[in-house]
Enzyme design. Sequence first.
Site, PDB file in Angstrom:
ATOM      1  N   ARG A  74       0.920  -1.252  -0.131  1.00 17.27           N
ATOM      2  CA  ARG A  74      -0.031  -0.107  -0.007  1.00 17.27           C
ATOM      3  C   ARG A  74       0.939   1.398  -0.127  1.00 17.27           C
ATOM      4  NH1 ARG A  74      -3.980  -2.876   4.273  1.00 17.27           N
ATOM      5  NH2 ARG A  74      -5.083  -3.980   2.702  1.00 17.27           N
ATOM      6  N   PHE A  83      -7.810  -1.998  -5.867  1.00 24.74           N
ATOM      7  CA  PHE A  83      -7.068  -3.113  -5.204  1.00 24.74           C
ATOM      8  C   PHE A  83      -6.103  -2.694  -4.201  1.00 24.74           C
ATOM      9  CE2 PHE A  83      -4.085  -2.917  -9.384  1.00 24.74           C
ATOM     10  CZ  PHE A  83      -3.504  -1.534  -9.060  1.00 24.74           C
ATOM     11  N   GLU A  84      -5.563  -4.020  -3.685  1.00 26.03           N
ATOM     12  CA  GLU A  84      -4.527  -3.579  -2.379  1.00 26.03           C
ATOM     13  C   GLU A  84      -5.471  -3.051  -1.266  1.00 26.03           C
ATOM     14  OE1 GLU A  84      -0.713  -2.691  -3.267  1.00 26.03           O
ATOM     15  OE2 GLU A  84      -0.949  -3.988  -4.798  1.00 26.03           O
ATOM     16  N   GLY A  85      -6.602  -3.662  -1.274  1.00 26.69           N
ATOM     17  CA  GLY A  85      -7.657  -3.193   0.032  1.00 26.69           C
ATOM     18  C   GLY A  85      -8.290  -2.041  -0.811  1.00 26.69           C
TER      19      GLY A  85
END
Length: 594
Positions: free
Chosen positions: A266, A403-405
């Site tokens: 992140r 994406f990536e949370g």
Amino acid sequence: MSTITAPSSVLRGGEWLLQPTDADAAFTPERLTEEHRLIARTAKEFVENEVLPVLDKLEAKDWSLARTLVQHAAGLGLLGVDVPDVYGGVGLDKVSSLVVSEMMARSASFGATFGAHANLTIVPIVLFGTEAQKQKYLPRLLSGELIGAYGLSETGSGSDALGARTRATRQPDGSFVLNGEKMWITNGGFADLFVVFAKVDGEHFTAFLVERGFGVKNGKEEHKMGLHGSSTTALIFQDVKVPADNVLGEIGKGHKVAFNVLNFARFKLGAMCSGGSIGAIAESAKYAAARRQFNTPIASFGAIKHKLGEMVVRTYAVESLLYRTAGLVDARIESTSAAESHGAAALNAFEEYAVEASIAKVGGSEALDYVLDENIQIHGGNGFVKDYPAERHYRDARVNRIFEGTNEINRLLIPGMLVRRAIKGDLPLIPAAKALQDELLGPPSLPATDEGPLAEERRAIEAFKKVALMVLGLAMQTFGQKLTDEQEVLMHAADILMDVFAAESALLRAESAGRRGHSKASLHEDAARVFVNDAALRIDAAARQALAATVDGDTLRTMLAALRRLLKVTPINTVAARRRLADETVARAGYPFA
Ligand SMILES: Cc1cc2nc3c(=O)[nH]c(=O)nc-3n(C[C@H](O)[C@H](O)[C@H](O)COP(=O)(O)OP(=O)(O)OC[C@H]3O[C@@H](n4cnc5c(N)ncnc54)[C@H](O)[C@@H]3O)c2cc1C
């Protein structure tokens, strides 16, 4: 490589909310060493000379070319930034990692390929691999002989990653047989090695290293809105036999692998977003200078100056918080005992600064979308057609909020992690919130007299922190264990916390530029002051809504009165400041602080 001197006591994750930071303690882009600048230049030249000229071929799904480009990046040492030299890496600090990510973003599609390989495959092996796994896979990944991918998401489990249904059935010889399907996997069409998450015997969430040769199949390429030059496919596991030695980390501890890798990823995604913003600002500046309407370059119009100025301000804040965070991570790694392995030290550091990584991801992706939207607007009709890169950037960037949370999940994590640390006693947030309540209910105290440049902004940020504490403290007190059900309040709290961290990071950078007599110190001041000015307005709106959803009657009235007192920030002339920033951006044909 040792580049940053660790302060005697390194600020812990989230502690910025409770105490002031001295400008000299915050790492900034202006403090990059020659070594950092060299790796940045290497990455920039690689993307400009090797990737951008072949973007059309990548968009036509030429994955053998993507593979060759990864190998070229490997030859330049760009894949091994986070890997100790004993495994064939170049073992640089996290600031280096940040500058490489920023540069890779100039091609979002190749940036995704690079990120899935370097950040989501190499890093988990460095952090969690056994010695044998590191010896077996890292050299081949670092040379680009093997391409990596990360298989966490499934059709039914994206945000709820632990709800994965892919199953790993234990065999009598200790090996596992994997069955299931992963969705939307970057590099899925051509990767050779996959970090795959599956539940051992349907229960114990676990990470595995799975070679394509074990029997992994991929689905067809997804038809996406953007990132056409990166492969995204499903992965299909039908009785795929995986040796016992290929468990990554511990059985049942897959969440540790997944979440820690995401903390770092992140932060790096935030860096890619910042790099993307800087690139787009240059495109806008050049176009605005060249395009004439009404016999005048459009860059001379106030409406366009406003856009350019604001693009710079938001990018400045994101860049400032990214470098500050990278400095903290590096200082923390350096301050850990020499007995601790590099992997363990890095792991602890990423866990420590998980809140800051989420802020970088959300703040970076939203600032980038703002910048790219305005980039199109500045290009007018040319922004909407494919002759110019503006429309591609806009499509490519949208997924960064997913994406990536997703940004919702990350927003929930920001206050959520702080509250958890407070409850565990790791962060003295509860006594600080209590002391603040007493202060707010008592007679108003005279503000400390603080003179000099940026004094008003320093005072404002102190007030922002109090607002964040007031909102979070009251929410904890009112909702207790049920606070997790109050997502709207948590989202407002996250917005306030993000503005606090970004505003303070921008201010510290501007202060540092002033103290060091930087030639652009006054522009740094402009950027920081505009950000703080506007953050006060955003924080006021978010706090009002959060407070009204948390308390009512006399308590609400008292809190709103305190809010008014705290946020009495005298507006600055943001028009003049943005114009100065815009003029410099046009004069330099790019981001003024690059
Ligand atoms: C181009 C691309 C590349 C990708 N690459 C990879 C990869 O390499 N590896 C990989 O494993 N995955 C990858 N993904 C998948 C990506 O990580 C997921 O799409 C993402 O995590 C979101 O999951 P989802 O799509 O199932 O959305 P959902 O989880 O269904 O979410 C839908 C919406 O509901 C919201 N929501 C969900 N849960 C909550 C909650 N508890 N509270 C509030 N709101 C909530 C979300 O924020 C979102 O707005 C990729 C996706 C894309 C599009």
